[in-house]
Design an enzyme around this catalytic site. Structure first.
Site, PDB file in Angstrom:
ATOM      1  N   ARG A 110       0.840  -1.193   0.000  1.00  0.00           N
ATOM      2  CA  ARG A 110       0.000   0.000   0.000  1.00  0.00           C
ATOM      3  C   ARG A 110       0.871   1.237   0.000  1.00  0.00           C
ATOM      4  O   ARG A 110       1.711   1.414   0.883  1.00  0.00           O
ATOM      5  CB  ARG A 110      -0.895  -0.013   1.244  1.00  0.00           C
ATOM      6  CG  ARG A 110      -2.177   0.765   1.044  1.00  0.00           C
ATOM      7  CD  ARG A 110      -3.197   0.278   2.033  1.00  0.00           C
ATOM      8  NE  ARG A 110      -3.025   0.989   3.295  1.00  0.00           N
ATOM      9  CZ  ARG A 110      -3.921   1.814   3.811  1.00  0.00           C
ATOM     10  NH1 ARG A 110      -5.053   2.015   3.181  1.00  0.00           N
ATOM     11  NH2 ARG A 110      -3.706   2.420   4.948  1.00  0.00           N
ATOM     12  N   THR A 114      -0.809   7.658  -1.487  1.00  0.00           N
ATOM     13  CA  THR A 114      -2.084   7.511  -2.222  1.00  0.00           C
ATOM     14  C   THR A 114      -3.033   6.540  -1.527  1.00  0.00           C
ATOM     15  O   THR A 114      -4.225   6.516  -1.819  1.00  0.00           O
ATOM     16  CB  THR A 114      -1.836   6.980  -3.653  1.00  0.00           C
ATOM     17  OG1 THR A 114      -1.301   5.642  -3.536  1.00  0.00           O
ATOM     18  CG2 THR A 114      -0.876   7.851  -4.424  1.00  0.00           C
ATOM     19  N   ASP A 207      -4.082  -8.984  12.616  1.00  0.00           N
ATOM     20  CA  ASP A 207      -3.309  -8.931  11.367  1.00  0.00           C
ATOM     21  C   ASP A 207      -2.945 -10.348  10.939  1.00  0.00           C
ATOM     22  O   ASP A 207      -2.129 -11.020  11.578  1.00  0.00           O
ATOM     23  CB  ASP A 207      -2.037  -8.096  11.578  1.00  0.00           C
ATOM     24  CG  ASP A 207      -1.324  -7.858  10.256  1.00  0.00           C
ATOM     25  OD1 ASP A 207      -0.957  -8.853   9.589  1.00  0.00           O
ATOM     26  OD2 ASP A 207      -1.144  -6.701   9.866  1.00  0.00           O
ATOM     27  N   ASP A 210       0.857 -11.053  10.127  1.00  0.00           N
ATOM     28  CA  ASP A 210       1.705 -11.116  11.329  1.00  0.00           C
ATOM     29  C   ASP A 210       1.441 -12.390  12.125  1.00  0.00           C
ATOM     30  O   ASP A 210       2.373 -13.013  12.635  1.00  0.00           O
ATOM     31  CB  ASP A 210       1.464  -9.885  12.216  1.00  0.00           C
ATOM     32  CG  ASP A 210       2.170  -8.648  11.677  1.00  0.00           C
ATOM     33  OD1 ASP A 210       3.060  -8.811  10.811  1.00  0.00           O
ATOM     34  OD2 ASP A 210       1.838  -7.536  12.118  1.00  0.00           O
TER      35      ASP A 210
HETATM   36  N1  URA Z   1      -5.833  -7.347   7.105  1.00  0.00           N
HETATM   37  C1  URA Z   1      -5.647  -8.113   8.204  1.00  0.00           C
HETATM   38  O1  URA Z   1      -4.678  -8.853   8.295  1.00  0.00           O
HETATM   39  N2  URA Z   1      -6.543  -8.014   9.197  1.00  0.00           N
HETATM   40  C2  URA Z   1      -7.633  -7.224   9.133  1.00  0.00           C
HETATM   41  O2  URA Z   1      -8.424  -7.201  10.074  1.00  0.00           O
HETATM   42  C3  URA Z   1      -7.803  -6.446   7.986  1.00  0.00           C
HETATM   43  C4  URA Z   1      -6.891  -6.525   6.983  1.00  0.00           C
END
Ligand code: URA
Length: 216
Positions: A110, A114, A207, A210
């Site tokens: 990302r 932008t 996440d 992660d």
């Molecule tokens: N990406 C993720 O890993 N977790 C989320 O909750 C949203 C996007």
């Protein structure tokens, strides 16, 4: 598979085994090893549902007893395309189910200014006559999913060749995705409540990248 009136092309894999495993994944106490293993297992189970309507043809074979026209999947080998990096482990589950499948990769990051996804790696098998299963565990804003389908389109893959598989989806993301690519079917294990301001799915699982790779 459960359908949702608001999203005609969304299919929720409500199989009890999938739901049970997903609940274990959501639990913040789950280890990296457990999280990864569960995602692989869910991807395999979802893959079974997602491939249910792949077209069949027949191939003339000889059994030890007779000749027969045996059913085989029509067309070229399916392509599994994870969006890097979190899609990789889901792809492993699908490849266990379909060991002959091809595997492409789409790497996106990302752009901080932008806020839009930018490609850093695209490697794909030939498009013609092939079903593409695009995988990413979290369908959150929908921007990466839309962008990944755009990438496939640019490589000659039409929307009717593509299926999108997400573990957890947010309504906001499904809407964005359906608006951009209404023909692409989305398979998910859960349609959650909403997104936070910083685009985390609630209740979600945190996440995914992660938690899969043990990073921060
Ligand atoms: N990406 C993720 O890993 N977790 C989320 O909750 C949203 C996007």
């Amino acid at each position: 598979m459960r359908t949702v009136p608001e999203f005609p092309n969304l299919f929720v894999a409500d199989h009890p085994l999938i739901q049970h495993k997903l609940s274990h994944m959501r639990d913040k106490r789950r280890s990296t090893m457990g999280f990864r293993q569960l995602l692989r297992e869910i991807a395999l189970l979802m893959g079974y549902e997602l491939t249910r309507d792949l077209p069949l043809t027949t191939e003339r074979i000889e059994t030890p007893l007779v000749e027969m026209d045996a059913p085989v999947i029509e067309g070229k080998k399916v392509a599994v395309v994870p969006i890097l990096r979190a899609g990789l482990v889901m792809a492993e589950g699908l490849l266990e189910l379909m060991p002959g499948a091809r595997e492409g990769h789409i790497g996106l990051y990302r752009d901080h200014e932008t806020k839009q996804p930018v490609e850093y790696l695209v490697k794909l098998p030939a498009a013609a006559g092939r079903t593409f299963i695009l995988v990413d565990p979290m369908l959150a804003t929908g921007n990466s999913a839309v962008h990944a389908v755009d990438v496939l389109n640019r490589h000659g893959v039409t929307d009717d060749q593509i299926r999108f598989m997400a573990l957890v989806s947010a309504p906001e993301g499904v809407r964005v995705f359906h608006d951009a690519h209404p023909e692409v079917k989305v398979y998910t294990a859960a349609l959650d409540s909403h997104l936070t301001d910083d685009a985390y799915i609630v209740p979600g699982l945190g996440d995914a990248g992660d938690r899969l790779f043990g990073t921060k």
